[in-house]
Design an enzyme around this catalytic site. Structure first.
Site, PDB file in Angstrom:
ATOM      1  N   LYS A 111       0.807  -1.216   0.000  1.00 16.66           N
ATOM      2  CA  LYS A 111       0.000   0.000   0.000  1.00 16.66           C
ATOM      3  C   LYS A 111       0.844   1.272   0.000  1.00 16.66           C
ATOM      4  CE  LYS A 111      -4.067  -2.077   2.168  1.00 16.66           C
ATOM      5  NZ  LYS A 111      -5.003  -2.065   3.320  1.00 16.66           N
ATOM      6  N   LYS A 192      -6.763 -12.038  -5.893  1.00 14.44           N
ATOM      7  CA  LYS A 192      -7.959 -12.123  -5.067  1.00 14.44           C
ATOM      8  C   LYS A 192      -9.021 -11.127  -5.532  1.00 14.44           C
ATOM      9  CE  LYS A 192      -9.403 -11.686  -0.215  1.00 14.44           C
ATOM     10  NZ  LYS A 192      -8.957 -11.342   1.150  1.00 14.44           N
ATOM     11  N   LYS A 195     -12.728  -5.523  -3.427  1.00 17.30           N
ATOM     12  CA  LYS A 195     -13.614  -4.374  -3.585  1.00 17.30           C
ATOM     13  C   LYS A 195     -12.840  -3.098  -3.883  1.00 17.30           C
ATOM     14  CE  LYS A 195     -14.117  -4.233   1.491  1.00 17.30           C
ATOM     15  NZ  LYS A 195     -13.377  -3.085   1.928  1.00 17.30           N
TER      16      LYS A 195
END
Length: 328
Positions: A111, A192, A195
């Protein structure tokens, strides 16, 4: 009963992957465990959030918990920020965590990669995640493969506290179901379903309309060839779609392979879409009923009240062992 704790961030739309990998298992666990299921709004603010969107998504995720089958009379459903002991124990866990441990966190590396400035909250949030688990002395934590590293840190911190201050924390164990724990993206069977993916076609949102679901599945990437067989190493795309079919229909992977033997992908994907639609329609109906009734406010308040009792008892024990003066 053994205690179970888990949470989901209110950022983005919950997906079919969240339902299969998390919510379905939450529902099963509540039958014979004391469950704490929270919307982790404090974790969400490690990156910038629009206030109005955060409020809406927080209530939406909580309502989806109930719509998926979590019974608020048997499980505690609440907002993380409504139980202040999470934040206080989070700070205490931060003081027990080494910077090197946080620097090794894969999610922080991912991130923060390529960014000139990274918030301190993103760096230390694994310590808060540890507090989320330890504040209830949870025995089991449903986690995906991408969160196992954070649970290992939690286990290390619990052991570290116990060694310094005496046996107190339960060392939590991961709960990872054998099937359905990791549903992959519709556009890349090696990643994966998420969202946070900017490509909305890569995931099925729990609140997608039937027509949107049909379109997304019809456009889902498939492997070369035409055989509907489960072979994650060589055919990750079709294997992922078969996993979704199995989880939504109750059929085994072998039954699915037998059903579509000799057929091409088109018919399989068309029927898969209908299986997914039939799975999500009752959930969506229940979700709309909950939101329109306004019942979620009381559900969250009652869940937080019960959670605070357990969390306060744990935090008081921690502070007593560490030498804090008791408050009057």
């Amino acid at each position: 009963m053994k205690k179970v704790m888990s949470g989901i961030q209110p950022s983005g739309s919950l997906t079919l992957g969240n339902y299969i990998g998390a919510l379905k298992n939450f529902v099963k666990l509540q039958d014979d465990h004391q469950c704490f299921f929270m919307v982790v709004d404090m974790h969400a603010i490690t990156v910038a959030q629009d206030p109005a969107a955060l409020r809406e998504q927080s209530e939406s995720v909580a309502a989806l918990f109930i719509a998926a089958g979590i019974d608020p009379t048997r499980s505690n459903v609440y907002m993380q920020s409504h139980v202040p002991q999470h934040a206080e124990l989070g700070w205490i866990m931060t003081t027990l965590t080494a910077m090197g441990e946080l620097e090794r966190m894969t999610q922080f590396k991912d991130k923060s990669s390529g960014k000139d400035s990274v918030g301190a909250g993103l760096f230390v949030y694994p310590s808060l995640m540890a507090a989320d688990i330890l504040v209830y002395n949870a025995d089991l934590v449903p986690v995906g493969e991408d969160q196992k590293q954070h649970l290992e840190l939690t286990r290390d911190l619990a052991g570290r506290f116990n060694n310094r201050f005496g046996e107190f924390f339960t060392i939590p164990e991961p709960y990872i179901p054998e099937v359905g724990a990791r549903i992959m993206s519709l556009d890349d069977g090696t990643k994966k379903m998420s969202k946070s993916n900017p490509n909305a076609g890569s995931y099925i949102a729990l609140l997608d309309s039937p027509d949107v679901i049909r379109k997304k599945i019809s456009r889902a990437t498939t492997d070369s060839g035409r055989e509907v067989i489960f072979d994650p190493a060589n055919k990750p795309e079709i294997s992922n779609l078969m996993s979704i079919y199995s989880e939504c229909s109750g059929m085994t992977l072998q039954q699915i392979a037998d059903r579509y033997e000799g057929q091409m992908y088109g018919g399989f994907k068309k029927e898969l879409a209908e299986v997914v639609v039939s799975t999500l329609e009752p959930l969506q109906q229940r979700y709309n009923e909950i939101r329109s009734s306004g019942a979620i406010t009381d559900i969250l308040a009652e869940g937080a009240d019960r959670a605070r009792i357990v969390a306060a008892d744990t935090l008081n024990g921690v502070k007593e062992r560490m030498g804090f003066l008791p408050a009057r």
